[in-house]
Design a protein around this motif. Structure first.
Motif, PDB file in Angstrom:
ATOM      1  N   LYS A 154       0.820  -1.213   0.000  1.00  0.00           N
ATOM      2  CA  LYS A 154       0.000   0.000   0.000  1.00  0.00           C
ATOM      3  C   LYS A 154       0.859   1.272   0.000  1.00  0.00           C
ATOM      4  O   LYS A 154       0.574   2.253   0.680  1.00  0.00           O
ATOM      5  CB  LYS A 154      -0.964   0.005   1.202  1.00  0.00           C
ATOM      6  N   LYS A 155       1.894   1.247  -0.799  1.00  0.00           N
ATOM      7  CA  LYS A 155       2.776   2.399  -0.949  1.00  0.00           C
ATOM      8  C   LYS A 155       2.671   3.033  -2.337  1.00  0.00           C
ATOM      9  O   LYS A 155       3.183   4.126  -2.569  1.00  0.00           O
ATOM     10  CB  LYS A 155       4.231   1.971  -0.705  1.00  0.00           C
ATOM     11  N   MET A 156       2.016   2.354  -3.259  1.00  0.00           N
ATOM     12  CA  MET A 156       1.919   2.848  -4.628  1.00  0.00           C
ATOM     13  C   MET A 156       0.937   4.005  -4.702  1.00  0.00           C
ATOM     14  O   MET A 156      -0.163   3.951  -4.144  1.00  0.00           O
ATOM     15  CB  MET A 156       1.454   1.712  -5.554  1.00  0.00           C
ATOM     16  N   GLY A 157       1.318   5.067  -5.393  1.00  0.00           N
ATOM     17  CA  GLY A 157       0.426   6.209  -5.557  1.00  0.00           C
ATOM     18  C   GLY A 157      -0.686   5.921  -6.546  1.00  0.00           C
ATOM     19  O   GLY A 157      -0.431   5.330  -7.602  1.00  0.00           O
ATOM     20  N   ASN A 158      -1.910   6.313  -6.215  1.00  0.00           N
ATOM     21  CA  ASN A 158      -3.061   6.096  -7.089  1.00  0.00           C
ATOM     22  C   ASN A 158      -3.095   4.658  -7.601  1.00  0.00           C
ATOM     23  O   ASN A 158      -3.077   4.407  -8.815  1.00  0.00           O
ATOM     24  CB  ASN A 158      -3.022   7.072  -8.269  1.00  0.00           C
ATOM     25  N   PRO A 159      -3.165   3.687  -6.704  1.00  0.00           N
ATOM     26  CA  PRO A 159      -3.037   2.284  -7.116  1.00  0.00           C
ATOM     27  C   PRO A 159      -4.254   1.781  -7.873  1.00  0.00           C
ATOM     28  O   PRO A 159      -5.393   2.170  -7.586  1.00  0.00           O
ATOM     29  CB  PRO A 159      -2.897   1.556  -5.779  1.00  0.00           C
ATOM     30  N   PRO A 160      -4.047   0.874  -8.844  1.00  0.00           N
ATOM     31  CA  PRO A 160      -5.178   0.228  -9.528  1.00  0.00           C
ATOM     32  C   PRO A 160      -5.798  -0.832  -8.617  1.00  0.00           C
ATOM     33  O   PRO A 160      -5.285  -1.112  -7.525  1.00  0.00           O
ATOM     34  CB  PRO A 160      -4.531  -0.401 -10.757  1.00  0.00           C
ATOM     35  N   ALA A 161      -6.835  -1.479  -9.086  1.00  0.00           N
ATOM     36  CA  ALA A 161      -7.572  -2.420  -8.248  1.00  0.00           C
ATOM     37  C   ALA A 161      -6.823  -3.735  -8.031  1.00  0.00           C
ATOM     38  O   ALA A 161      -6.972  -4.369  -6.987  1.00  0.00           O
ATOM     39  CB  ALA A 161      -8.938  -2.710  -8.870  1.00  0.00           C
ATOM     40  N   THR A 162      -6.022  -4.154  -9.001  1.00  0.00           N
ATOM     41  CA  THR A 162      -5.361  -5.461  -8.906  1.00  0.00           C
ATOM     42  C   THR A 162      -3.859  -5.339  -9.102  1.00  0.00           C
ATOM     43  O   THR A 162      -3.362  -4.383  -9.727  1.00  0.00           O
ATOM     44  CB  THR A 162      -5.913  -6.437  -9.950  1.00  0.00           C
ATOM     45  N   VAL A 163      -3.150  -6.361  -8.615  1.00  0.00           N
ATOM     46  CA  VAL A 163      -1.702  -6.377  -8.786  1.00  0.00           C
ATOM     47  C   VAL A 163      -1.337  -6.565 -10.252  1.00  0.00           C
ATOM     48  O   VAL A 163      -0.320  -6.023 -10.723  1.00  0.00           O
ATOM     49  CB  VAL A 163      -1.075  -7.480  -7.908  1.00  0.00           C
ATOM     50  N   ALA A 164      -2.152  -7.289 -11.005  1.00  0.00           N
ATOM     51  CA  ALA A 164      -1.876  -7.469 -12.428  1.00  0.00           C
ATOM     52  C   ALA A 164      -1.928  -6.138 -13.167  1.00  0.00           C
ATOM     53  O   ALA A 164      -1.128  -5.886 -14.077  1.00  0.00           O
ATOM     54  CB  ALA A 164      -2.878  -8.447 -13.034  1.00  0.00           C
ATOM     55  N   GLU A 165      -2.876  -5.284 -12.783  1.00  0.00           N
ATOM     56  CA  GLU A 165      -2.950  -3.953 -13.398  1.00  0.00           C
ATOM     57  C   GLU A 165      -1.746  -3.111 -13.016  1.00  0.00           C
ATOM     58  O   GLU A 165      -1.202  -2.362 -13.838  1.00  0.00           O
ATOM     59  CB  GLU A 165      -4.240  -3.261 -12.969  1.00  0.00           C
ATOM     60  N   ALA A 166      -1.308  -3.214 -11.764  1.00  0.00           N
ATOM     61  CA  ALA A 166      -0.110  -2.488 -11.330  1.00  0.00           C
ATOM     62  C   ALA A 166       1.102  -2.935 -12.139  1.00  0.00           C
ATOM     63  O   ALA A 166       1.925  -2.104 -12.567  1.00  0.00           O
ATOM     64  CB  ALA A 166       0.129  -2.719  -9.843  1.00  0.00           C
ATOM     65  N   ALA A 167       1.210  -4.246 -12.352  1.00  0.00           N
ATOM     66  CA  ALA A 167       2.318  -4.773 -13.146  1.00  0.00           C
ATOM     67  C   ALA A 167       2.286  -4.238 -14.570  1.00  0.00           C
ATOM     68  O   ALA A 167       3.328  -3.856 -15.128  1.00  0.00           O
ATOM     69  CB  ALA A 167       2.265  -6.301 -13.154  1.00  0.00           C
ATOM     70  N   GLN A 168       1.094  -4.168 -15.162  1.00  0.00           N
ATOM     71  CA  GLN A 168       0.987  -3.723 -16.542  1.00  0.00           C
ATOM     72  C   GLN A 168       1.312  -2.242 -16.680  1.00  0.00           C
ATOM     73  O   GLN A 168       1.966  -1.835 -17.656  1.00  0.00           O
ATOM     74  CB  GLN A 168      -0.401  -4.030 -17.099  1.00  0.00           C
ATOM     75  N   GLN A 169       0.875  -1.438 -15.725  1.00  0.00           N
ATOM     76  CA  GLN A 169       1.232  -0.018 -15.745  1.00  0.00           C
ATOM     77  C   GLN A 169       2.752   0.154 -15.723  1.00  0.00           C
ATOM     78  O   GLN A 169       3.321   0.964 -16.466  1.00  0.00           O
ATOM     79  CB  GLN A 169       0.612   0.701 -14.548  1.00  0.00           C
ATOM     80  N   ALA A 170       3.405  -0.635 -14.864  1.00  0.00           N
ATOM     81  CA  ALA A 170       4.859  -0.521 -14.729  1.00  0.00           C
ATOM     82  C   ALA A 170       5.580  -1.056 -15.963  1.00  0.00           C
ATOM     83  O   ALA A 170       6.599  -0.497 -16.383  1.00  0.00           O
ATOM     84  CB  ALA A 170       5.313  -1.274 -13.483  1.00  0.00           C
ATOM     85  N   ARG A 171       5.072  -2.147 -16.559  1.00  0.00           N
ATOM     86  CA  ARG A 171       5.687  -2.664 -17.791  1.00  0.00           C
ATOM     87  C   ARG A 171       5.683  -1.588 -18.878  1.00  0.00           C
ATOM     88  O   ARG A 171       6.687  -1.352 -19.551  1.00  0.00           O
ATOM     89  CB  ARG A 171       4.904  -3.875 -18.305  1.00  0.00           C
ATOM     90  N   ALA A 172       4.515  -0.970 -19.067  1.00  0.00           N
ATOM     91  CA  ALA A 172       4.369   0.023 -20.133  1.00  0.00           C
ATOM     92  C   ALA A 172       5.300   1.206 -19.912  1.00  0.00           C
ATOM     93  O   ALA A 172       5.928   1.710 -20.865  1.00  0.00           O
ATOM     94  CB  ALA A 172       2.917   0.492 -20.204  1.00  0.00           C
ATOM     95  N   PHE A 173       5.416   1.658 -18.680  1.00  0.00           N
ATOM     96  CA  PHE A 173       6.302   2.784 -18.370  1.00  0.00           C
ATOM     97  C   PHE A 173       7.768   2.372 -18.513  1.00  0.00           C
ATOM     98  O   PHE A 173       8.589   3.120 -19.053  1.00  0.00           O
ATOM     99  CB  PHE A 173       6.024   3.286 -16.953  1.00  0.00           C
TER     100      PHE A 173
END
Length: 504
Positions: free
Chosen positions: A266-285
Motif C-alpha cells: 500500500k505504498k503505490m500512488g493512485n493504485p489500480p484495483a489489482t496487482v496485475a494492473e499495477a504490473a501492466q502499468q509498470a511494464r508500459a512505463f
C-alpha cells in the motif's frame, strides 16, 4: 509327459548358467568400483500409498545414489536423487525430472514444498520459528499425472564427487548440465523409460539448468527428446540482469516488481484495483518512457527528468527526493531498505511480502533476507528427517541445503568469443530447442513479489527473436520466488502444471 519332464530338466540345468552369467556381468560392471575401493551405490527402496489430485496412488520410492562414470567405467561422482514411480509398470506414463537452483542448492524446496508426496507446513509470509515443523501428506503432488524424480547435483544434497575426482569439475553451467543429462540417460535406461513422455523442470537457477540441459539432451546425436520444460521463477539472461554501472537493463526489468511490491504494501500512488494492473502499468512505463530516459543518460532534459521522477516515485512508492538522489536508478538492495523504512522494517528479496527487523533503520541495505531465513530451518529439518526416517536412507553425510559449491564456471558450451564470456544468456538454447523440436512446450511460473528472478526479466528473455510465443505459457502467482509457500498458490501452481502435462 517325458518331453515335459525333459524340458523342465533342461530349464533347470540352464538356469544356474544364466544366473551365473548374469552375476558375472554384474560383477564385471561393478569391477571398476571394487578395484577403486568404492562401495556400491547407497540406495533405499520403500513402498507407499497416497491421494494426489484426488486419485489414490500406490507408488515405489527409490532414494539414493547413481554413479556417473568415465568411459572406462570408473565412478567419478554419486548423484543423489529420489524417484517416485506409480506401481503397475505403465511405460507410457510421463516422467518429470526436477531440481532447484543456487547454483548450489539441493532439490529439497520443490521436493518438500511443492511436488513431493509429503510437504512441510509453514506460516505464510512469516518466520518459521523453531521446530517441530509439521510434515503432512501433500494432496497437491503431481503423482496422479506423472512419475517424479528429484535430483541433487554434485555438491548439493547428498551428492558428491568420488575418490580423487574434484567436485569443481561439475561446477559450471555446461558441466553441471552434462552431469544431469548423464544421470537422466542412466535413469531412463535402468528403468526402461526411454519411450515415456518426458518433462524437465527447475526453480531459480534450476531454470538456467533446464535450458542448458535441453541443449545437452537434444543438442547431440544421442538425443533425449523432451515434451515440456517447467520453468519456475526464471533467470535465463544474466547479462541483462547484471547490476553493474553502465548497464541500464536491470533498472528496466526490476521496475515492474517494485511496482507490484509497492502495491502490496500500500505504498503505490493512485493504485489500480489489482496487482496485475499495477504490473501492466509498470511494464508500459518501463519499456517506454523510462527506457528512453535511461538511454539518454546525462542528455536528459530537466523537464523529462521531472516527468520520469514523478511517475517513478508513484510506481515504486519512494519519495521523489530519493528517486532524484538515486539518479532515477533504484537498485534492489536500496529498495528493500527504503520502501518501509518509515515502518522500521526491510522487505525480502525472494519474497517481498516478508518483512524483517534490521540492527537499525539507518542503513542503505538490509542485514539479511527475511524471506529466506523465515523458511530455511523448516525445509532443512523436513528433508533430513523424511529421507532418513520415512524413506529409510542411511548415511553419515550431511544434506547440503544450499551454498555447497563455489567458483561457478559461467562459460557456455558452443558459444565462443570474448562477448559470449561477458554476456551470459542460456535463452538461445531454448529458442533453438523450440525450433528443432516441434513437440516441445514451455511452462513459465512467476511470482509477482519475486526480486531474485523478476517476472519482467523472464518475459524479456523469452520474447526475443527466435522464440515461438504460441508454445510458451505464462502463469502468475500472488507470492514470491517460492510461490508454493502460500497455500492458495501451491494449489494453483499444481493445477496449472497438471493441466500443462495433461495437454501434451
Amino acid at each position: 509327459m517325458r518331453l515335459t519332464i525333459s524340458l523342465a530338466a533342461l530349464a533347470l540345468a540352464i538356469m544356474p548358467l544364466a544366473v551365473q552369467a548374469q552375476d558375472e556381468g554384474r560383477k564385471k560392471d561393478e569391477a571398476p568400483a571394487a578395484e577403486a575401493g568404492v562401495p556400491a551405490p547407497n540406495v533405499s527402496v520403500t513402498h507407499h500409498k497416497g491421494v494426489f489430485g484426488g486419485k489414490a496412488i500406490s507408488y515405489t520410492a527409490t532414494t539414493g545414489e547413481t554413479y556417473i562414470k568415465d568411459k572406462d567405467g570408473k565412478p567419478l561422482a554419486a548423484i543423489y536423487a529420489t524417484s517416485y514411480v506409480k506401481d503397475g509398470g505403465d511405460k507410457t506414463r510421463p516422467i518429470t525430472f526436477l531440481y532447484n537452483g543456487g547454483p548450489g542448492s539441493g532439490s529439497l524446496w520443490l521436493h518438500m514444498g511443492a511436488f513431493g508426496p509429503k510437504r512441510v507446513v509453514l506460516p505464510d509470509a512469516q518466520d518459521d520459528g523453531a521446530p517441530p515443523y509439521p510434515l503432512v501428506d501433500n494432496a497437491e503432488s503431481l503423482l496422479d499425472v506423472t512419475d517424479l524424480v528429484f535430483i541433487d547435483p554434485v555438491g548439493t544434497g547428498f551428492s558428491h564427487a568420488i575418490g580423487k575426482k574434484d567436485p569443481k569439475d561439475y561446477w559450471g553451467v555446461s558441466a553441471d548440465a552434462k552431469s544431469i543429462a548423464d544421470y537422466i540417460r542412466l535413469w531412463l535406461g535402468e528403468n526402461g523409460r526411454w519411450s515415456s513422455p518426458k518433462y524437465i523442470g527447475g526453480e531459480s537457477y534450476g531454470t538456467t539448468r533446464s535450458v542448458a540441459l535441453i541443449n545437452e539432451l537434444e543438442g547431440s546425436y544421442n538425443d533425449v527428446s523432451v515434451n515440456g520444460i517447467i520453468l519456475i521463477s526464471s533467470i535465463l539472461d544474466f547479462g541483462a540482469s547484471a547490476e553493474v554501472q553502465g548497464n541500464e537493463m536491470p533498472y528496466i526489468l526490476n521496475l515492474p516488481s517494485m511496482a507490484t511490491t509497492a502495491w502490496y504494501h500500500k505504498k503505490m500512488g493512485n493504485p489500480p484495483a489489482t496487482v496485475a494492473e499495477a504490473a501492466q502499468q509498470a511494464r508500459a512505463f518501463a519499456i517506454g518512457p523510462y527506457a528512453a530516459a535511461l538511454l539518454k543518460g546525462n542528455q536528459l532534459s530537466d523537464q523529462e527528468r521531472a516527468s520520469i521522477r514523478t511517475e517513478l516515485s508513484r510506481l515504486t512508492g519512494l519519495s521523489e527526493a530519493f528517486v532524484d538522489h538515486a539518479e532515477l536508478r533504484i537498485s534492489p538492495g536500496r529498495f528493500y531498505k527504503e520502501l518501509l523504512r518509515d515502518r522500521g522494517v526491510s522487505i525480502g528479496r525472494l519474497d517481498t511480502r516478508y518483512t524483517g527487523k534490521d540492527y537499525d533503520a539507518a542503513g542503505e541495505e538490509p542485514d539479511n533476507d527475511p524471506s529466506f531465513y523465515a523458511i530455511d530451518g523448516a525445509y532443512t529439518a523436513a528433508m533430513n528427517s523424511y529421507a532418513r526416517d520415512e524413506l529409510k536412507y542411511k548415511t553419515e553425510r550431511q544434506y547440503v541445503t544450499i551454498g555447497g559449491v563455489s567458483g561457478w564456471d559461467w562459460k557456455l558450451q558452443g558459444q565462443r568469443g570474448r562477448d559470449s564470456e561477458v554476456y551470459a544468456s542460456v535463452a538461445p538454447y531454448l529458442s533453438k530447442a523450440l525450433r528443432e523440436n516441434s513437440g516441445l512446450k514451455v511452462f513459465v511460473g512467476q511470482g509477482w513479489y519475486d526480486f531474485a528472478t523478476p517476472f519482467f526479466g523472464a518475459e524479456y528473455a523469452m520474447s526475443r527473436t527466435g522464440f515461438d510465443p504460441a508454445r510458451i505459457q505464462y502463469h502468475y502467482y500472488d507470492a514470491g520466488h517460492m510461490m508454493y509457500v502460500r497455500p492458495d498458490d501451491l494449489r494453483k501452481l499444481s493445477a496449472d502444471i497438471r493441466a500443462f502435462i495433461n495437454a501434451r
